[in-house]
Design a protein around this motif. Structure first.
Motif, short mmCIF file in Angstrom:
data_model
loop_
_atom_site.label_atom_id
_atom_site.label_comp_id
_atom_site.label_asym_id
_atom_site.label_seq_id
_atom_site.Cartn_x
_atom_site.Cartn_y
_atom_site.Cartn_z
N TYR A 127 -20.58 43.85 43.10
CA TYR A 127 -21.78 43.07 42.75
C TYR A 127 -21.90 42.77 41.25
O TYR A 127 -22.81 42.03 40.84
CB TYR A 127 -23.04 43.80 43.23
CG TYR A 127 -23.07 43.95 44.73
CD1 TYR A 127 -23.31 42.85 45.55
CD2 TYR A 127 -22.83 45.18 45.33
CE1 TYR A 127 -23.31 42.97 46.94
CE2 TYR A 127 -22.84 45.31 46.71
CZ TYR A 127 -23.07 44.20 47.50
OH TYR A 127 -23.06 44.33 48.86
N TYR A 148 -36.36 41.21 45.55
CA TYR A 148 -36.01 40.06 46.39
C TYR A 148 -37.17 39.59 47.28
O TYR A 148 -37.13 38.49 47.83
CB TYR A 148 -34.77 40.36 47.24
CG TYR A 148 -34.95 41.39 48.33
CD1 TYR A 148 -35.57 41.07 49.53
CD2 TYR A 148 -34.48 42.68 48.16
CE1 TYR A 148 -35.73 42.03 50.53
CE2 TYR A 148 -34.63 43.64 49.16
CZ TYR A 148 -35.27 43.31 50.33
OH TYR A 148 -35.42 44.25 51.31
N GLU A 180 -26.21 42.74 51.97
CA GLU A 180 -25.40 42.10 50.92
C GLU A 180 -26.00 40.77 50.49
O GLU A 180 -25.98 40.41 49.31
CB GLU A 180 -23.97 41.89 51.43
CG GLU A 180 -23.20 43.18 51.73
CD GLU A 180 -23.49 43.74 53.11
OE1 GLU A 180 -22.87 44.76 53.47
OE2 GLU A 180 -24.35 43.17 53.83
N VAL A 183 -29.09 41.45 48.23
CA VAL A 183 -28.68 41.88 46.89
C VAL A 183 -28.15 40.69 46.08
O VAL A 183 -28.51 40.50 44.91
CB VAL A 183 -27.63 43.00 46.98
CG1 VAL A 183 -27.01 43.27 45.61
CG2 VAL A 183 -28.25 44.27 47.54
N THR A 204 -35.11 45.68 45.97
CA THR A 204 -33.67 45.55 45.74
C THR A 204 -33.03 46.90 45.45
O THR A 204 -31.89 47.17 45.87
CB THR A 204 -33.41 44.57 44.58
OG1 THR A 204 -34.10 43.34 44.84
CG2 THR A 204 -31.93 44.31 44.39
N THR A 207 -32.36 48.65 48.77
CA THR A 207 -31.32 47.97 49.54
C THR A 207 -29.95 48.37 48.99
O THR A 207 -29.01 48.64 49.75
CB THR A 207 -31.52 46.45 49.47
OG1 THR A 207 -32.80 46.13 50.02
CG2 THR A 207 -30.44 45.72 50.26
N LEU A 208 -29.85 48.46 47.67
CA LEU A 208 -28.60 48.94 47.06
C LEU A 208 -28.33 50.40 47.42
O LEU A 208 -27.18 50.78 47.66
CB LEU A 208 -28.68 48.78 45.54
CG LEU A 208 -28.39 47.38 45.00
CD1 LEU A 208 -28.85 47.26 43.55
CD2 LEU A 208 -26.89 47.06 45.11
#
Length: 397
Positions: A127, A148, A180, A183, A204, A207-208
């Motif tokens: 990323y 996000y 994905e 992100v 975010t 999610t990571l």
């Protein structure tokens, strides 16, 4: 997300306009004995106040204190119907998911598979993340990464994320998002601030962390949460739904209200594809399961002492009386009364899970929103005040 299609299935507050539905107070006492109501008069009044502020929705509540355990509900489970929510029913608990994810990450830290102060880019190089961003910063929301689901620019104006409200949200109600994808979307936006400079809540980050768990274990984050937390604690009514749209078993309905072409539109959004939330907020649970979880976590049954200490190493959030650790908040609900836990919200539901440090007072509740227009600032303030008041009365007396 697609790996979990085979599996069973900071709070969003919106505002109100009640259209001919049953009065919340009229059904608030159903299922609760007179003795229970009298013994917890302040909590009962706060419960009724929150049900009344929900726009015709309802509340499920579990309180543990010196009197024992009290499980009840108030309001209506569905607009236009008199039945109150089933007190033991399931609900979408939103960002309370983050405490489960943080606990799993810290367990992996204890196993030597993750370092809290390592750059997240060393685990997820694809990323191109700023190498100054550490795992700890993701857990504590100090990464500076764009949220996000929507953020705020430096000048205070909104910076939209993926469709989250009104007709745009309805148009994407059953869309499947991949972690994905979310992100990548977030990283296309400028960072909000330098890594570690301050706290700013961002979905975010988690999610990571879900992707990090997958990277370090070879299975998706949900599998790890299930095997490490849900199964050992016998949280049989808690679900990480992936792309499944429904809520199994008894549950209240939630609604999205907005203005379209000068008219109010009210849509039942109980069924959604929750993949937009994922590791940041997809969990479905009950007050009983959440009580079991927060009791085990703060009681030292899920993390070694040094890791629980890491989780409870606090920094100010900028909100009065609120601090954040690693996936856990400390909130002073009244002078001298601080409790630990997390809140969660979707477009149609707001949930709380909090415990005092010694575990002698705990509260879990969820309110399903009825006809609530988030453009109504007064109603936003009423429901925000009512949720805080219920938590304060339950925890602080």
């Amino acid at each position: 997300m697609n790996k979990r299609t085979r599996r069973a299935c900071g709070a969003v507050l919106v505002a109100a306009g009640l259209i001919g539905v049953v009065s919340p107070t009229a059904v608030a006492d159903a299922g609760a004995s007179v003795q229970e109501r009298q013994g917890r008069a302040g909590v009962g009044a706060a419960l009724d106040e929150l049900a009344g502020a929900s726009g015709g929705g309802g509340v499920v509540l579990r309180v543990n204190d010196r009197r024992g355990e009290w499980v009840t509900s108030a309001g209506a489970a569905e607009l236009g119907r008199s039945a109150r929510p089933v007190p033991t029913g399931r609900f979408r608990a939103g960002s309370i998911t983050k405490t489960f994810v943080a606990t799993t990450v810290l367990q992996l830290v204890g196993e030597g598979r993750i370092s809290l102060d390592a750059p997240i880019s060393s685990y997820l190089p694809r990323y191109g993340l700023d190498r100054r961003i550490t795992v700890r910063m993701l857990l504590q929301h100090t990464s500076g990464l764009f949220n996000y689901t929507g953020d705020v620019r430096a000048d205070g104006t909104p910076d939209p994320g993926i469709p989250m409200w009104d007709q745009a949200y309805l148009d994407n109600l059953f869309r499947t998002y991949r972690a994905e994808e979310l992100v990548t979307f977030a990283l296309a936006k400028p960072a909000r601030f330098e890594p570690g400079a301050k706290h700013a809540y961002s979905n975010t980050n988690y999610t990571l962390l879900g992707l990090l768990i997958e990277n370090r274990t070879g299975t998706d984050y949900a599998t790890q949460v299930e095997s490490r937390i849900l199964k050992p604690l016998r949280m049989n009514d808690t679900i990480l739904p992936g792309t499944r749209t429904g809520i199994p078993g008894p549950h209240a309905h939630g609604y999205l209200t907005f203005q379209q072409n000068g008219k109010r539109k009210v849509v039942d959004i109980t069924r959604i594809n929750p993949s937009w939330a994922g590791a940041a907020g997809e969990i479905i649970s009950t007050t009983a399961d959440l009580d079991r979880f927060v009791s085990a976590l703060l009681g030292g049954k899920l993390l070694k002492p040094r890791l629980l200490d890491e989780m409870r190493t606090w920094m100010p959030t900028g909100a009065p009386g609120a601090s954040i650790g690693l996936g856990l908040f400390a909130n002073e609900f009244a002078p001298g009364c601080t409790a630990y836990g997390h809140t969660g919200g979707t477009q149609s539901q707001t949930s709380y899970m909090y415990s005092t440090a010694d575990g002698t007072r705990r509260v879990e509740f969820s309110v399903n929103h009825g006809v609530l227009d988030r453009a109504d600032g007064d109603a936003i303030q009423r429901i925000a005040a009512a949720t805080t008041a219920l938590a304060a009365k339950a925890l602080c007396g």
